[in-house]
Scaffold this motif. Structure first.
Motif, PDB file in Angstrom:
ATOM      1  N   THR A  79       0.834  -1.199   0.000  1.00  0.00           N
ATOM      2  CA  THR A  79       0.000   0.000   0.000  1.00  0.00           C
ATOM      3  C   THR A  79       0.874   1.256   0.000  1.00  0.00           C
ATOM      4  O   THR A  79       1.967   1.274   0.543  1.00  0.00           O
ATOM      5  CB  THR A  79      -0.960   0.037   1.199  1.00  0.00           C
ATOM      6  OG1 THR A  79      -0.238  -0.344   2.352  1.00  0.00           O
ATOM      7  CG2 THR A  79      -2.139  -0.885   1.016  1.00  0.00           C
ATOM      8  N   ALA A 136      -0.421  13.858   4.306  1.00  0.00           N
ATOM      9  CA  ALA A 136       0.172  15.058   4.923  1.00  0.00           C
ATOM     10  C   ALA A 136      -0.905  15.772   5.719  1.00  0.00           C
ATOM     11  O   ALA A 136      -2.100  15.607   5.447  1.00  0.00           O
ATOM     12  CB  ALA A 136       0.713  15.988   3.843  1.00  0.00           C
ATOM     13  N   ARG A 171      -3.561  18.150   3.790  1.00  0.00           N
ATOM     14  CA  ARG A 171      -3.471  17.851   2.358  1.00  0.00           C
ATOM     15  C   ARG A 171      -4.846  18.130   1.753  1.00  0.00           C
ATOM     16  O   ARG A 171      -5.863  17.800   2.354  1.00  0.00           O
ATOM     17  CB  ARG A 171      -3.138  16.369   2.218  1.00  0.00           C
ATOM     18  CG  ARG A 171      -3.032  15.883   0.802  1.00  0.00           C
ATOM     19  CD  ARG A 171      -2.886  14.370   0.811  1.00  0.00           C
ATOM     20  NE  ARG A 171      -2.378  13.903  -0.457  1.00  0.00           N
ATOM     21  CZ  ARG A 171      -2.245  12.613  -0.766  1.00  0.00           C
ATOM     22  NH1 ARG A 171      -2.579  11.679   0.100  1.00  0.00           N
ATOM     23  NH2 ARG A 171      -1.782  12.256  -1.935  1.00  0.00           N
ATOM     24  N   GLY A 200      -9.354   5.031   5.091  1.00  0.00           N
ATOM     25  CA  GLY A 200      -8.059   5.000   4.396  1.00  0.00           C
ATOM     26  C   GLY A 200      -7.220   6.147   4.934  1.00  0.00           C
ATOM     27  O   GLY A 200      -6.761   7.018   4.198  1.00  0.00           O
ATOM     28  N   SER A 233      -4.324   6.232   6.517  1.00  0.00           N
ATOM     29  CA  SER A 233      -2.864   6.121   6.529  1.00  0.00           C
ATOM     30  C   SER A 233      -2.322   6.447   7.926  1.00  0.00           C
ATOM     31  O   SER A 233      -2.876   5.982   8.917  1.00  0.00           O
ATOM     32  CB  SER A 233      -2.256   7.003   5.435  1.00  0.00           C
ATOM     33  OG  SER A 233      -0.881   6.739   5.335  1.00  0.00           O
ATOM     34  N   GLU A 285      -4.785  13.004   8.280  1.00  0.00           N
ATOM     35  CA  GLU A 285      -6.120  13.434   7.837  1.00  0.00           C
ATOM     36  C   GLU A 285      -7.107  13.449   9.012  1.00  0.00           C
ATOM     37  O   GLU A 285      -7.856  14.413   9.204  1.00  0.00           O
ATOM     38  CB  GLU A 285      -6.587  12.473   6.742  1.00  0.00           C
ATOM     39  CG  GLU A 285      -7.975  12.730   6.214  1.00  0.00           C
ATOM     40  CD  GLU A 285      -8.316  11.728   5.096  1.00  0.00           C
ATOM     41  OE1 GLU A 285      -7.810  11.896   3.972  1.00  0.00           O
ATOM     42  OE2 GLU A 285      -9.076  10.785   5.359  1.00  0.00           O
ATOM     43  N   ASP A 304      -7.889   2.036   8.373  1.00  0.00           N
ATOM     44  CA  ASP A 304      -7.009   1.708   7.247  1.00  0.00           C
ATOM     45  C   ASP A 304      -6.803   0.195   7.244  1.00  0.00           C
ATOM     46  O   ASP A 304      -6.871  -0.454   8.290  1.00  0.00           O
ATOM     47  CB  ASP A 304      -5.657   2.420   7.387  1.00  0.00           C
ATOM     48  CG  ASP A 304      -4.933   2.532   6.056  1.00  0.00           C
ATOM     49  OD1 ASP A 304      -4.934   3.629   5.460  1.00  0.00           O
ATOM     50  OD2 ASP A 304      -4.370   1.506   5.580  1.00  0.00           O
ATOM     51  N   ASP A 350      -3.994  -1.154   6.589  1.00  0.00           N
ATOM     52  CA  ASP A 350      -2.593  -1.383   6.934  1.00  0.00           C
ATOM     53  C   ASP A 350      -2.396  -1.248   8.446  1.00  0.00           C
ATOM     54  O   ASP A 350      -2.515  -0.156   9.006  1.00  0.00           O
ATOM     55  CB  ASP A 350      -1.748  -0.351   6.157  1.00  0.00           C
ATOM     56  CG  ASP A 350      -0.260  -0.521   6.347  1.00  0.00           C
ATOM     57  OD1 ASP A 350       0.157  -1.050   7.388  1.00  0.00           O
ATOM     58  OD2 ASP A 350       0.489  -0.093   5.444  1.00  0.00           O
ATOM     59  N   LEU A 402      -9.255  -1.678   9.224  1.00  0.00           N
ATOM     60  CA  LEU A 402     -10.475  -2.097   8.522  1.00  0.00           C
ATOM     61  C   LEU A 402     -10.206  -2.164   7.022  1.00  0.00           C
ATOM     62  O   LEU A 402      -9.745  -1.186   6.422  1.00  0.00           O
ATOM     63  CB  LEU A 402     -11.617  -1.102   8.799  1.00  0.00           C
ATOM     64  CG  LEU A 402     -12.940  -1.415   8.091  1.00  0.00           C
ATOM     65  CD1 LEU A 402     -13.623  -2.627   8.714  1.00  0.00           C
ATOM     66  CD2 LEU A 402     -13.894  -0.223   8.139  1.00  0.00           C
ATOM     67  N   ASN A 403     -10.506  -3.310   6.445  1.00  0.00           N
ATOM     68  CA  ASN A 403     -10.445  -3.454   4.992  1.00  0.00           C
ATOM     69  C   ASN A 403     -11.781  -2.959   4.443  1.00  0.00           C
ATOM     70  O   ASN A 403     -12.836  -3.512   4.778  1.00  0.00           O
ATOM     71  CB  ASN A 403     -10.218  -4.928   4.642  1.00  0.00           C
ATOM     72  CG  ASN A 403     -10.079  -5.162   3.152  1.00  0.00           C
ATOM     73  OD1 ASN A 403     -10.436  -4.301   2.339  1.00  0.00           O
ATOM     74  ND2 ASN A 403      -9.558  -6.323   2.792  1.00  0.00           N
ATOM     75  N   ARG A 436     -10.134   9.625   0.667  1.00  0.00           N
ATOM     76  CA  ARG A 436      -9.332  10.394  -0.285  1.00  0.00           C
ATOM     77  C   ARG A 436      -8.076   9.620  -0.673  1.00  0.00           C
ATOM     78  O   ARG A 436      -7.362   9.107   0.185  1.00  0.00           O
ATOM     79  CB  ARG A 436      -8.949  11.733   0.352  1.00  0.00           C
ATOM     80  CG  ARG A 436     -10.175  12.454   0.943  1.00  0.00           C
ATOM     81  CD  ARG A 436      -9.851  13.840   1.469  1.00  0.00           C
ATOM     82  NE  ARG A 436      -8.699  13.878   2.322  1.00  0.00           N
ATOM     83  CZ  ARG A 436      -7.987  14.982   2.552  1.00  0.00           C
ATOM     84  NH1 ARG A 436      -8.334  16.124   1.994  1.00  0.00           N
ATOM     85  NH2 ARG A 436      -6.943  14.950   3.357  1.00  0.00           N
ATOM     86  N   ASN A 437      -7.861   9.541  -1.970  1.00  0.00           N
ATOM     87  CA  ASN A 437      -6.661   8.899  -2.506  1.00  0.00           C
ATOM     88  C   ASN A 437      -6.554   7.430  -2.103  1.00  0.00           C
ATOM     89  O   ASN A 437      -5.472   6.920  -1.847  1.00  0.00           O
ATOM     90  CB  ASN A 437      -5.416   9.703  -2.063  1.00  0.00           C
ATOM     91  CG  ASN A 437      -5.567  11.170  -2.401  1.00  0.00           C
ATOM     92  OD1 ASN A 437      -5.720  11.520  -3.574  1.00  0.00           O
ATOM     93  ND2 ASN A 437      -5.593  12.027  -1.405  1.00  0.00           N
ATOM     94  N   VAL A 438      -7.680   6.782  -2.018  1.00  0.00           N
ATOM     95  CA  VAL A 438      -7.750   5.348  -1.687  1.00  0.00           C
ATOM     96  C   VAL A 438      -8.370   4.595  -2.871  1.00  0.00           C
ATOM     97  O   VAL A 438      -7.825   3.606  -3.347  1.00  0.00           O
ATOM     98  CB  VAL A 438      -8.620   5.116  -0.423  1.00  0.00           C
ATOM     99  CG1 VAL A 438      -8.729   3.631  -0.105  1.00  0.00           C
ATOM    100  CG2 VAL A 438      -8.072   5.890   0.765  1.00  0.00           C
TER     101      VAL A 438
HETATM  102  C1  LIG Z   1      -2.394   7.382  -0.264  1.00  0.00           C
HETATM  103  S1  LIG Z   1      -3.052   6.888   1.296  1.00  0.00           S
HETATM  104  C2  LIG Z   1      -4.287   8.137   1.550  1.00  0.00           C
HETATM  105  C3  LIG Z   1      -4.220   8.770   2.918  1.00  0.00           C
HETATM  106  C4  LIG Z   1      -5.197   9.926   3.147  1.00  0.00           C
HETATM  107  N1  LIG Z   1      -6.560   9.514   2.951  1.00  0.00           N
HETATM  108  C5  LIG Z   1      -4.854  11.098   2.269  1.00  0.00           C
HETATM  109  O1  LIG Z   1      -5.517  11.351   1.274  1.00  0.00           O
HETATM  110  O2  LIG Z   1      -3.869  11.788   2.566  1.00  0.00           O
HETATM  111  C6  LIG Z   1      -4.060   5.473   0.827  1.00  0.00           C
HETATM  112  C7  LIG Z   1      -4.410   4.573   1.998  1.00  0.00           C
HETATM  113  O3  LIG Z   1      -5.436   3.673   1.592  1.00  0.00           O
HETATM  114  C8  LIG Z   1      -5.236   2.456   2.281  1.00  0.00           C
HETATM  115  N2  LIG Z   1      -5.961   1.364   1.610  1.00  0.00           N
HETATM  116  C9  LIG Z   1      -5.695   0.773   0.422  1.00  0.00           C
HETATM  117  N3  LIG Z   1      -6.569  -0.223   0.176  1.00  0.00           N
HETATM  118  C10 LIG Z   1      -7.428  -0.263   1.227  1.00  0.00           C
HETATM  119  C11 LIG Z   1      -8.541  -1.087   1.572  1.00  0.00           C
HETATM  120  N4  LIG Z   1      -8.963  -2.081   0.770  1.00  0.00           N
HETATM  121  N5  LIG Z   1      -9.178  -0.845   2.738  1.00  0.00           N
HETATM  122  C12 LIG Z   1      -8.760   0.146   3.562  1.00  0.00           C
HETATM  123  N6  LIG Z   1      -7.712   0.954   3.301  1.00  0.00           N
HETATM  124  C13 LIG Z   1      -7.040   0.747   2.148  1.00  0.00           C
HETATM  125  C14 LIG Z   1      -3.724   2.294   2.244  1.00  0.00           C
HETATM  126  O4  LIG Z   1      -3.263   1.405   3.236  1.00  0.00           O
HETATM  127  C15 LIG Z   1      -3.236   3.727   2.442  1.00  0.00           C
HETATM  128  O5  LIG Z   1      -2.904   3.997   3.785  1.00  0.00           O
END
Ligand SMILES: C[S@@+](CC[C@H](N)C(=O)[O-])C[C@H]1O[C@@H](n2cnc3c(N)ncnc32)[C@H](O)[C@@H]1O
Length: 290
Positions: A83, A88, A91, A123, A125, A129, A154, A156, A211-212, A229-231
């Protein structure tokens, strides 16, 4: 080690063969919804190299066997390694401005009798956020009489463990205005010298959980605002559509969904209306500007 290892990867180490890459792509797609295109082989090899070293394995074949044998246990290690956790403080700041100027004020009107406000950072991270939502909330929600909470999740487990500490290297907070720094962080001492620690009052607002997003969600909602965001950028169209519909069901009528700058709900069949840059609203409730 195959002779071409250095040429293929830029460093010596085991090479990820096509069949192994296909297996890993399949496992990650099925379990995390993450789509790894064929062009991501180098990236996967680079990211998994450390995991192989941690496990004392010398080839990706051995890693794939380990993954097959250990099942869900190693799945966490695999997903943690693959992942992208870039984030930030503040952000895409327009979402926090919208939170302060109309999302939370509207929710306060709507929830005047329950006096309950809920925001979900899906998500999240390493937690920046979610803490920014808490900081924004304490700026606008009166301190007494409101039950204001942020859920941050998240897939992770490593980023969740980090986020829970609320301890950040100074360079991660260096760009924040000095008033924000003073109000929201304290200077670390002892083992945490040179670190910024999120104040206890803010940490108490945020609950972090692994949480997935593709699995069942244990919480009931409703949420006044969801940030994802960005997930979804990693997911295919069908997964995104299912997820956005599940988010909508979790939103209070009139609640908001914020997504990342490179994402769009265009062409997705979901009962949400675009109301601003990467901001969507579920119908019902008192609307901003209506
Ligand atoms: C780029 S970060 C985004 C962090 C924050 N939302 C932001 O925009 O700054 C993406 C996050 O999505 C999480 N992620 C990816 N697949 C996921 C899933 N199936 N369930 C939950 N989280 C997930 C990753 O572990 C990662 O921490």
């Amino acid at each position: 080690m195959p002779e071409n290892a250095f040429l293929e990867t830029g460093c010596y180490g085991p090479v990820l063969e096509d069949s192994e890459f296909e297996f890993i792509r399949h496992v990650v797609g099925e379990n995390a919804g993450i789509v790894l295109g064929p062009n991501k082989r180098q990236l996967v090899q680079g990211r998994l190299a450390r995991r192989l070293r941690e496990l004392g394995l010398r080839s990706y074949q051995a890693y794939c066997d380990h993954l097959r044998r250990s099942g869900p246990e190693e799945l966490v290690g695999l997903i943690n390694a693959l992942t992208t956790n870039v984030t930030a403080f503040f952000r895409e700041n327009h979402h926090f401005e919208a939170l302060a100027s109309y999302m939370l004020p509207e929710a306060m009107l709507r929830n005047a009798s329950s006096r309950r406000l809920r925001v979900w950072s899906a998500g999240c991270s390493t937690g920046e956020e979610a803490y920014c939502v808490a900081m924004t909330g304490v700026d606008v929600v009166p301190p007494a009489g409101w039950d204001f909470k942020v859920l941050a999740t998240d897939i992770d487990s490593e980023v969740i463990a980090f986020a829970q500490q609320g301890v950040y290297p100074l360079d991660r907070v260096a760009s924040l205005p000095s008033e924000r720094l003073r109000n929201s962080f304290q200077k670390g001492g002892g083992a945490q010298v040179g670190k910024a620690i999120v104040k206890a009052q803010l940490r108490a607002i945020v609950t972090f959980r692994v949480l997935n997003l593709l699995h069942a969600w244990p919480m009931h909602g409703p949420f006044d605002v969801i940030l994802c965001r960005n997930v979804m950028i990693y997911f295919d169209q069908a997964t995104r559509e299912r997820l956005v519909n599940r988010f909508t069901e979790m939103l209070a009528p009139g609640g908001y969904l914020c997504i990342g700058h490179a994402e769009s709900l265009h062409n997705l069949d979901a009962p949400l209306r675009a109301v601003g840059r990467t901001i969507y609203r579920r119908s019902g409730g008192e609307a901003h500007g209506s």
